[in-house]
Design a protein around this motif. Structure first.
Motif, PDB file in Angstrom:
ATOM      1  N   VAL A  46       0.840  -1.202   0.000  1.00  0.00           N
ATOM      2  CA  VAL A  46       0.000   0.000   0.000  1.00  0.00           C
ATOM      3  C   VAL A  46       0.874   1.251   0.000  1.00  0.00           C
ATOM      4  CG1 VAL A  46      -1.795   1.277   1.228  1.00  0.00           C
ATOM      5  CG2 VAL A  46      -1.882  -1.225   1.153  1.00  0.00           C
ATOM      6  N   LEU A  47       1.992   1.201   0.719  1.00  0.00           N
ATOM      7  CA  LEU A  47       2.923   2.322   0.735  1.00  0.00           C
ATOM      8  C   LEU A  47       3.453   2.590  -0.675  1.00  0.00           C
ATOM      9  CD1 LEU A  47       4.515   4.384   2.463  1.00  0.00           C
ATOM     10  CD2 LEU A  47       6.255   2.612   2.792  1.00  0.00           C
ATOM     11  N   ALA A  48       3.779   1.530  -1.400  1.00  0.00           N
ATOM     12  CA  ALA A  48       4.257   1.680  -2.774  1.00  0.00           C
ATOM     13  C   ALA A  48       3.212   2.372  -3.638  1.00  0.00           C
ATOM     14  CB  ALA A  48       4.597   0.312  -3.362  1.00  0.00           C
ATOM     15  N   ARG A  49       1.979   1.965  -3.472  1.00  0.00           N
ATOM     16  CA  ARG A  49       0.894   2.565  -4.252  1.00  0.00           C
ATOM     17  C   ARG A  49       0.752   4.057  -3.940  1.00  0.00           C
ATOM     18  NH1 ARG A  49      -3.754   0.462  -6.972  1.00  0.00           N
ATOM     19  NH2 ARG A  49      -5.462   1.965  -6.941  1.00  0.00           N
ATOM     20  N   CYS A  50       1.002   4.425  -2.689  1.00  0.00           N
ATOM     21  CA  CYS A  50       0.890   5.829  -2.293  1.00  0.00           C
ATOM     22  C   CYS A  50       1.927   6.710  -2.980  1.00  0.00           C
ATOM     23  CB  CYS A  50       1.060   5.959  -0.778  1.00  0.00           C
ATOM     24  SG  CYS A  50      -0.339   5.318   0.169  1.00  0.00           S
ATOM     25  N   GLU A  65       5.736  11.748  -5.152  1.00  0.00           N
ATOM     26  CA  GLU A  65       5.791  10.732  -6.216  1.00  0.00           C
ATOM     27  C   GLU A  65       7.226  10.248  -6.340  1.00  0.00           C
ATOM     28  OE1 GLU A  65       3.814  11.189  -9.986  1.00  0.00           O
ATOM     29  OE2 GLU A  65       2.553  12.796  -9.187  1.00  0.00           O
ATOM     30  N   ASP A  66       7.376   8.937  -6.316  1.00  0.00           N
ATOM     31  CA  ASP A  66       8.722   8.371  -6.406  1.00  0.00           C
ATOM     32  C   ASP A  66       8.595   6.983  -7.022  1.00  0.00           C
ATOM     33  OD1 ASP A  66      11.250   7.267  -6.034  1.00  0.00           O
ATOM     34  OD2 ASP A  66      11.563   8.292  -4.121  1.00  0.00           O
ATOM     35  N   ASP A  67       8.665   6.925  -8.342  1.00  0.00           N
ATOM     36  CA  ASP A  67       8.467   5.662  -9.049  1.00  0.00           C
ATOM     37  C   ASP A  67       9.525   4.627  -8.695  1.00  0.00           C
ATOM     38  OD1 ASP A  67       6.213   6.620 -10.295  1.00  0.00           O
ATOM     39  OD2 ASP A  67       7.262   7.222 -12.130  1.00  0.00           O
ATOM     40  N   ASP A  68      10.759   5.065  -8.543  1.00  0.00           N
ATOM     41  CA  ASP A  68      11.837   4.121  -8.241  1.00  0.00           C
ATOM     42  C   ASP A  68      11.621   3.475  -6.868  1.00  0.00           C
ATOM     43  OD1 ASP A  68      13.063   4.651 -10.648  1.00  0.00           O
ATOM     44  OD2 ASP A  68      14.425   6.159  -9.817  1.00  0.00           O
ATOM     45  N   ARG A  69      11.277   4.311  -5.882  1.00  0.00           N
ATOM     46  CA  ARG A  69      11.042   3.751  -4.546  1.00  0.00           C
ATOM     47  C   ARG A  69       9.805   2.858  -4.554  1.00  0.00           C
ATOM     48  NH1 ARG A  69       9.245   6.472   1.153  1.00  0.00           N
ATOM     49  NH2 ARG A  69       9.714   4.649   2.436  1.00  0.00           N
ATOM     50  N   ALA A  70       8.781   3.261  -5.300  1.00  0.00           N
ATOM     51  CA  ALA A  70       7.559   2.457  -5.380  1.00  0.00           C
ATOM     52  C   ALA A  70       7.876   1.073  -5.945  1.00  0.00           C
ATOM     53  CB  ALA A  70       6.523   3.156  -6.250  1.00  0.00           C
ATOM     54  N   THR A  71       8.706   1.023  -6.979  1.00  0.00           N
ATOM     55  CA  THR A  71       9.088  -0.261  -7.570  1.00  0.00           C
ATOM     56  C   THR A  71       9.831  -1.130  -6.558  1.00  0.00           C
ATOM     57  OG1 THR A  71       9.198   0.688  -9.792  1.00  0.00           O
ATOM     58  CG2 THR A  71      10.418  -1.357  -9.414  1.00  0.00           C
ATOM     59  N   GLU A  72      10.775  -0.515  -5.842  1.00  0.00           N
ATOM     60  CA  GLU A  72      11.520  -1.266  -4.817  1.00  0.00           C
ATOM     61  C   GLU A  72      10.575  -1.820  -3.754  1.00  0.00           C
ATOM     62  OE1 GLU A  72      14.489   1.240  -3.141  1.00  0.00           O
ATOM     63  OE2 GLU A  72      15.547   1.586  -5.040  1.00  0.00           O
ATOM     64  N   LEU A  73       9.623  -1.000  -3.347  1.00  0.00           N
ATOM     65  CA  LEU A  73       8.687  -1.429  -2.307  1.00  0.00           C
ATOM     66  C   LEU A  73       7.769  -2.546  -2.794  1.00  0.00           C
ATOM     67  CD1 LEU A  73       7.767   2.061  -0.804  1.00  0.00           C
ATOM     68  CD2 LEU A  73       8.967   0.207   0.387  1.00  0.00           C
ATOM     69  N   LEU A  74       7.330  -2.460  -4.045  1.00  0.00           N
ATOM     70  CA  LEU A  74       6.492  -3.543  -4.580  1.00  0.00           C
ATOM     71  C   LEU A  74       7.256  -4.869  -4.572  1.00  0.00           C
ATOM     72  CD1 LEU A  74       4.588  -1.903  -7.566  1.00  0.00           C
ATOM     73  CD2 LEU A  74       3.610  -2.766  -5.433  1.00  0.00           C
ATOM     74  N   HIS A  75       8.484  -4.825  -5.022  1.00  0.00           N
ATOM     75  CA  HIS A  75       9.310  -6.040  -5.012  1.00  0.00           C
ATOM     76  C   HIS A  75       9.497  -6.550  -3.581  1.00  0.00           C
ATOM     77  CE1 HIS A  75      11.331  -4.829  -9.098  1.00  0.00           C
ATOM     78  NE2 HIS A  75      10.030  -5.057  -9.200  1.00  0.00           N
ATOM     79  N   LYS A  76       9.726  -5.619  -2.670  1.00  0.00           N
ATOM     80  CA  LYS A  76       9.908  -5.976  -1.265  1.00  0.00           C
ATOM     81  C   LYS A  76       8.639  -6.610  -0.696  1.00  0.00           C
ATOM     82  CE  LYS A  76      10.873  -3.794   3.243  1.00  0.00           C
ATOM     83  NZ  LYS A  76      11.154  -2.501   3.924  1.00  0.00           N
ATOM     84  N   SER A  77       7.469  -6.058  -1.087  1.00  0.00           N
ATOM     85  CA  SER A  77       6.208  -6.590  -0.554  1.00  0.00           C
ATOM     86  C   SER A  77       5.994  -8.040  -0.975  1.00  0.00           C
ATOM     87  CB  SER A  77       5.033  -5.721  -1.016  1.00  0.00           C
ATOM     88  OG  SER A  77       4.734  -5.908  -2.389  1.00  0.00           O
TER      89      SER A  77
END
Length: 411
Positions: A46-50, A65-77
């Motif tokens: 959910v954090l990645a989506r935010c 907005e931070d696409d790179d961090r969002a991608t890292e977080l999705l992978h982490k999730s």
């Protein structure tokens, strides 16, 4: 029984998605960060989506907005064992073979079944995610199916229709549970259908924004207000614009101000309109900058202040809005609120791509008198003639005459 969403994630979903107008988005964001660090994969998802912008989370929260961090977080999730993370990563195109190999699920179907169970328990976010798997055809990958899995194209189409149509019920459940994004996909489902598989039913979309507005979602209150204004129901439109503004919808205060400035659905009140535009400034709403700049330029609701006008309109212009280019041009031409600069004035005037007599009048003066450019009297006269029958235009045109050979010259 499968794993339920943690209390932290449930609280964050309420504050970020279901009851967004309460203004607790930033607290919810911080809660997700702490839960993610503690190993909660759903919180990480959910954090990645935010962090993915207004297409994934309400812009009124003001999240970065931070696409790179969002991608890292999705992978982490996914690695943390979030079934939600698996489905959201797949939807975002981030479930690569490497990421999928790291998930602690035997199959995509197992991850889907876990989210489906949470949806059946009533979680609106999960209901929305399940709806998306049908709406966007992700069920094909989940079920490992393709046209080759069926004896005929007709059989494949029947399978697609059976699954795609399931999104409708899930989106309605999600919307009623507070997930306003579900209405956006329902609107597309009803108005566009899906290829030659699902026929459009635009009549079903008629009251979607009204429904979302009545549920209290600021963005839908703004959409519904726009619909009402187009229908000529101006007093109702004004009421919903104000509801949206008070709920934090970016841009809505500008709409309230515009209505007050023009007397749309409410008494004309230019001073209050200015206050509304000022409320839109902290959120960076470009329309508020433009309208407030115009108010200072014209002295409507506030005393004329060309310096403030130029600063506000320049802010909007530097961020891609050409709405105020004529006012910027006039300030540069006359030296109002900024040093006189005919070259810059002409550059702004060149971006006025609509018919406006005063823009042509200023162009005529620039070329006719050679202000910041080599004099080109025929071109200047052509602009002045295009500007029409205005007193100042007549005065300027009177400075030129045609010779016996048909050439325009200054008198």
């Amino acid at each position: 029984m499968g794993k339920q969403l943690s209390e932290e994630v449930q609280q964050a979903l309420r504050d970020i998605y279901y009851h967004e107008r309460t203004g607790r988005g930033k607290e919810a964001f911080a809660l997700l960060e702490r839960a993610s660090e503690a190993g909660d994969g759903d919180a990480t998802c959910v954090l990645a989506r935010c962090l993915c912008g207004h297409q994934y989370v309400w812009a009124g929260h003001g999240f970065p907005e931070d696409d790179d961090r969002a991608t890292e977080l999705l992978h982490k999730s996914v690695a943390q064992g979030s079934a939600l993370g698996v489905l959201v990563s797949m939807r975002c195109g981030e479930l690569t073979p490497e990421v999928q190999a790291a998930m602690p699920f035997a199959s995509l179907q197992e991850a889907f079944d876990q989210v489906l169970e949470q949806a059946q328990w009533g979680d609106a976010f999960c209901q929305y995610v399940v709806g998306n798997t049908y709406f966007w055809w992700d069920f094909l990958r989940i079920q490992d199916k393709s046209m080759e899995s069926f004896p005929s194209r007709e059989a494949f189409k029947a399978y697609l229709k059976e699954n795609i149509s399931k999104c409708e019920d899930w989106f309605w459940k999600a919307l009623r549970g507070g997930m306003y994004f579900a209405a956006n996909n329902l609107n597309r489902y009803y108005t566009q259908g899906d290829e030659d598989i699902i026929a459009p039913r635009p009549e079903m979309a008629k009251d979607l924004w009204k429904t979302g507005a009545e549920y209290g979602h600021p963005i839908h209150q703004s959409f519904y207000a726009e619909e009402l204004e187009k229908e000529g129901r101006k007093e109702e439109a004004f009421r919903w614009y104000k509801e949206a503004a008070e709920g934090g919808q970016p841009g809505a205060w500008c709409d309230v101000g515009r209505c007050c400035a023009e007397g749309i659905g409410t008494a004309k009140d230019e001073a209050y309109a200015v206050k509304c535009y000022e409320k839109g400034i902290p959120s960076g709403d470009i329309d508020s900058y433009n309208h407030l700049g115009k108010a200072y330029f014209r002295g409507t609701g506030v005393p004329v202040d060309y310096e403030k006008a130029f600063g506000l309109l320049s802010y909007a212009y530097d961020r891609g809005s050409r709405w105020g280019v004529f006012y910027l041009a006039k300030c540069c031409f006359n030296g109002w609120g900024t040093p006189q600069d005919y070259v810059r004035a002409r550059q702004f005037l060149d971006q006025v791509d609509w018919n406006y007599w005063e823009a042509d009048y200023l162009r005529g003066m620039i070329y006719g008198q050679g202000l910041g450019v080599a004099a080109d009297i025929p071109r200047g006269v052509a602009y002045l003639q295009k500007a029409g029958n205005h007193p100042e235009v007549k005065t300027e045109l009177a400075r030129y005459k045609k010779t016996l050979f048909g050439k325009w010259v200054r008198r």
